[in-house]
Design a protein around this motif. Structure first.
Motif, PDB file in Angstrom:
ATOM      1  N   LYS A 482      11.681 -13.348 -10.761  1.00 28.45           N
ATOM      2  CA  LYS A 482      11.134 -13.326  -9.401  1.00 28.45           C
ATOM      3  C   LYS A 482       9.660 -12.946  -9.446  1.00 28.45           C
ATOM      4  O   LYS A 482       8.830 -13.509  -8.719  1.00 28.45           O
ATOM      5  N   THR A 483       9.330 -12.000 -10.321  1.00 29.54           N
ATOM      6  CA  THR A 483       7.932 -11.597 -10.491  1.00 29.54           C
ATOM      7  C   THR A 483       7.115 -12.730 -11.097  1.00 29.54           C
ATOM      8  O   THR A 483       5.991 -13.021 -10.657  1.00 29.54           O
ATOM      9  N   LEU A 484       7.676 -13.412 -12.094  1.00 28.87           N
ATOM     10  CA  LEU A 484       6.976 -14.538 -12.724  1.00 28.87           C
ATOM     11  C   LEU A 484       6.745 -15.684 -11.742  1.00 28.87           C
ATOM     12  O   LEU A 484       5.760 -16.419 -11.855  1.00 28.87           O
ATOM     13  N   LEU A 485       7.647 -15.810 -10.773  1.00 27.42           N
ATOM     14  CA  LEU A 485       7.527 -16.876  -9.773  1.00 27.42           C
ATOM     15  C   LEU A 485       6.569 -16.505  -8.640  1.00 27.42           C
ATOM     16  O   LEU A 485       6.380 -17.281  -7.703  1.00 27.42           O
ATOM     17  N   GLY A 486       5.958 -15.317  -8.734  1.00 27.57           N
ATOM     18  CA  GLY A 486       4.910 -14.962  -7.775  1.00 27.57           C
ATOM     19  C   GLY A 486       5.306 -13.996  -6.690  1.00 27.57           C
ATOM     20  O   GLY A 486       4.519 -13.676  -5.805  1.00 27.57           O
ATOM     21  N   GLU A 487       6.536 -13.505  -6.715  1.00 27.34           N
ATOM     22  CA  GLU A 487       6.985 -12.547  -5.705  1.00 27.34           C
ATOM     23  C   GLU A 487       7.359 -11.247  -6.415  1.00 27.34           C
ATOM     24  O   GLU A 487       8.482 -11.078  -6.881  1.00 27.34           O
ATOM     25  N   LYS A 488       6.427 -10.331  -6.505  1.00 24.99           N
ATOM     26  CA  LYS A 488       6.603  -9.086  -7.252  1.00 24.99           C
ATOM     27  C   LYS A 488       7.793  -8.287  -6.731  1.00 24.99           C
ATOM     28  O   LYS A 488       7.942  -8.061  -5.536  1.00 24.99           O
ATOM     29  N   THR A 489       8.648  -7.873  -7.658  1.00 24.11           N
ATOM     30  CA  THR A 489       9.770  -7.007  -7.302  1.00 24.11           C
ATOM     31  C   THR A 489      10.075  -6.103  -8.485  1.00 24.11           C
ATOM     32  O   THR A 489       9.506  -6.264  -9.568  1.00 24.11           O
ATOM     33  N   THR A 490      10.953  -5.142  -8.268  1.00 27.21           N
ATOM     34  CA  THR A 490      11.340  -4.204  -9.320  1.00 27.21           C
ATOM     35  C   THR A 490      12.838  -3.924  -9.218  1.00 27.21           C
ATOM     36  O   THR A 490      13.470  -4.181  -8.182  1.00 27.21           O
ATOM     37  N   LEU A 491      13.391  -3.358 -10.273  1.00 30.74           N
ATOM     38  CA  LEU A 491      14.787  -2.926 -10.203  1.00 30.74           C
ATOM     39  C   LEU A 491      14.947  -1.863  -9.132  1.00 30.74           C
ATOM     40  O   LEU A 491      15.930  -1.872  -8.376  1.00 30.74           O
ATOM     41  N   HIS A 492      13.985  -0.946  -9.054  1.00 33.28           N
ATOM     42  CA  HIS A 492      14.048   0.101  -8.035  1.00 33.28           C
ATOM     43  C   HIS A 492      14.144  -0.502  -6.633  1.00 33.28           C
ATOM     44  O   HIS A 492      14.948  -0.057  -5.808  1.00 33.28           O
ATOM     45  N   LYS A 493      13.330  -1.500  -6.391  1.00 36.72           N
ATOM     46  CA  LYS A 493      13.306  -2.140  -5.068  1.00 36.72           C
ATOM     47  C   LYS A 493      14.623  -2.859  -4.795  1.00 36.72           C
ATOM     48  O   LYS A 493      15.197  -2.739  -3.707  1.00 36.72           O
ATOM     49  N   GLU A 494      15.120  -3.581  -5.775  1.00 33.10           N
ATOM     50  CA  GLU A 494      16.356  -4.333  -5.582  1.00 33.10           C
ATOM     51  C   GLU A 494      17.543  -3.405  -5.397  1.00 33.10           C
ATOM     52  O   GLU A 494      18.428  -3.680  -4.593  1.00 33.10           O
ATOM     53  N   LEU A 495      17.577  -2.300  -6.132  1.00 26.44           N
ATOM     54  CA  LEU A 495      18.692  -1.374  -6.010  1.00 26.44           C
ATOM     55  C   LEU A 495      18.643  -0.607  -4.682  1.00 26.44           C
ATOM     56  O   LEU A 495      19.665  -0.319  -4.083  1.00 26.44           O
TER      57      LEU A 495
END
Length: 501
Positions: A482-495
């Motif tokens: 998701k980050t590589l596709l241009g939409e920055k995210t993290t495990l922390h955010k997803e959890l």
């Protein structure tokens, strides 16, 4: 003798003929097609096909029994039930043809009759113990104990005088994995008495997990500290339990990304590196990755390779990029992070959907399309035959080994799962691997988002090991893609997002 071959119907022109299949190298791909032909064959034809299957399963014998009557008795002898046990000689029952789970559906008189019928044997001892509730007798015979305990016994404590002997057995890990992830408190309490320093290293994490579940965190810490070679999972949990940053440092020093390292990287604001698979097109195409036979040959060649860097150079072509990525991973001893993104028709998906698609595909096949698993999952997205037919009964099965067709139908399945699981990438991962029924029954009903160690503890408690580890890997892949596709995210955010759901 193969004179029977021409009598069998050929499915569709695009699918291989039986003559062609029989000339394939022994593999799951060959067995997949033999299984397809076995479903259509009759009598001696079915028997001949059955004998050609390399990696036989009980499923194949069941098919043969349906297609060739003489094998019906052989199959039923191995699958006796409460309704037909008296029709077979006791040898069928003694040779593990009777399933202990059928006892719950039998009356006391029926069980007594069965016990009277059987000669002295292990199965008779097991039935007698279960029927008479003489469970102490099972503790004295490990073969009997591992056959019946937990599955066919109530929630009883294992006496301390037996528990350490039981824990030394090689079968203990399987029992442990069932007990720890159950709600049988008495059995779970018995595990607290194990002399953990003397047991197998791989059993220790489960013992620690059990201690955490019973609010014995200090014991869990001691168990994990006693491990000589700690895994990322061990260090992660030691960090959660102790808050000691030395365990986090062990993870931060690891360049290979997984669920545990990525979470700690984020927590300590350390950037991770994604390595590129550079392609210079210096090599001719050595393997057609859409051709199952070429892929079989690739893995055969890979098993003989001593110089992986040289082999990677032989794969330096854009058409074999997934193979090169796989070999480079091996060459660098899994210290790099290769996240390639083959060009598939994903224009109808949004970024989150694309990220999850790539995350699943990477875990399923490493983007090598023409693969067959031991369970006959097919292609880049490892779709099961029954699922393929539910989408398009008339589609040539062979075409699903090409990325184009496999991706087309896998997208439908994935987006359907997302719709039914609130677009939750972790739960979709569990469902893609173990089925939506498994996810709803065995995961969603027990999964917790609130608690000091949640959702990590719930993730460790998912009952099936393959699905449990699969979910961690796919969620990690998802965050990276998701980050590589241009939409920055993290495990922390997803959890955190999942906690709100």
């Amino acid at each position: 003798m193969r004179l029977f071959l021409f009598l069998l119907p050929i499915f569709l022109l695009a699918n291989p003929t039986l003559d062609e299949v029989l000339n394939y190298p022994k593999s799951y791909y060959r067995d997949f097609w033999l299984t397809e032909y076995l479903k259509k064959a009759k009598n001696e034809q079915a028997e001949n096909i059955y004998n050609e299957i390399t990696y036989k399963k009980s499923y194949h014998l069941k098919l043969l029994a349906k297609r060739y009557p003489p094998y019906k008795f052989i199959y039923e002898c191995k699958h006796i039930n409460k309704n037909n046990w008296s029709e077979y000689g006791y040898k069928c029952i003694v040779d593990n043809g009777f399933r202990l789970r059928d006892l719950k559906n039998m009356s006391d008189d029926e069980i007594k009759s069965l016990l009277d019928y059987l000669p002295a044997s292990k199965i008779k001892t097991e039935i007698s113990i279960i029927f008479n509730k003489n469970y102490k007798k099972a503790f004295q015979n490990l073969d009997v104990f591992y056959d019946i305990f937990f599955k066919y016994t109530p929630d009883i404590e294992i006496p301390e005088i037996y528990i350490n002997n039981i824990a030394k057995d090689k079968r203990f890990y399987y029992l442990l994995s069932l007990v720890v992830r159950s709600n049988k408190k008495n059995i779970k309490n018995s595990l607290l008495n194990i002399a953990y320093k003397n047991i197998n290293e791989k059993d220790k994490f489960l013992l620690a997990l059990n201690a955490i579940d019973l609010n014995r965190n200090n014991l869990a810490i001691k168990i994990l500290k006693s491990k000589k070679n700690k895994t990322n999972q061990d260090n992660f949990w030691l960090y959660l339990l102790t808050k000691n940053t030395k365990y986090a440092k062990e993870l931060l020093d690891n360049t290979r990304l997984d669920f545990y390292t990525l979470y700690i990287y984020e927590k300590f604001h350390k950037n991770y590196k994604i390595d590129k698979v550079k392609i210079f097109n210096t090599a001719k195409v050595k393997y057609d990755i859409d051709n199952p036979l070429d892929v079989i040959q690739f893995y055969k060649d890979k098993s003989k390779i001593k110089d992986y860097f040289k082999f990677a150079r032989e794969l330096d072509n854009k058409k074999t990029k997934p193979l090169k990525a796989l070999i480079l991973d091996k060459a660098f001893r899994y210290t790099k992070n290769y996240y390639i993104m083959p060009k598939y028709d994903l224009n109808d998906l949004n970024i989150s959907q694309k990220a999850l698609f790539y995350a699943l595909a990477r875990q399923e096949s490493r983007f090598i399309p023409a693969q067959t698993s031991r369970s006959y999952a097919i292609g880049v997205m490892q779709m099961m035959p029954f699922l393929i037919r539910s989408f398009h009964p008339k589609e040539d099965m062979e075409s699903f080994f090409t990325a184009k067709v496999n991706v087309k139908y896998a997208k439908k399945h994935m987006t359907w799962l997302m719709k039914n699981l609130n677009d939750n990438p972790l739960f979709v991962s569990y469902a893609y691997n173990g089925g939506i029924g498994f996810t709803k029954r065995k995961v969603l009903n027990y999964f917790k988002f609130k608690g000091e160690y949640e959702p990590f503890f719930s993730m460790e408690m998912v009952p099936y090991s393959e699905s449990r580890e699969y979910g961690k890997k796919v969620l990690t892949n998802y965050v990276i893609y998701k980050t590589l596709l241009g939409e920055k995210t993290t495990l922390h955010k997803e959890l955190k997002k999942e906690k709100k759901d």
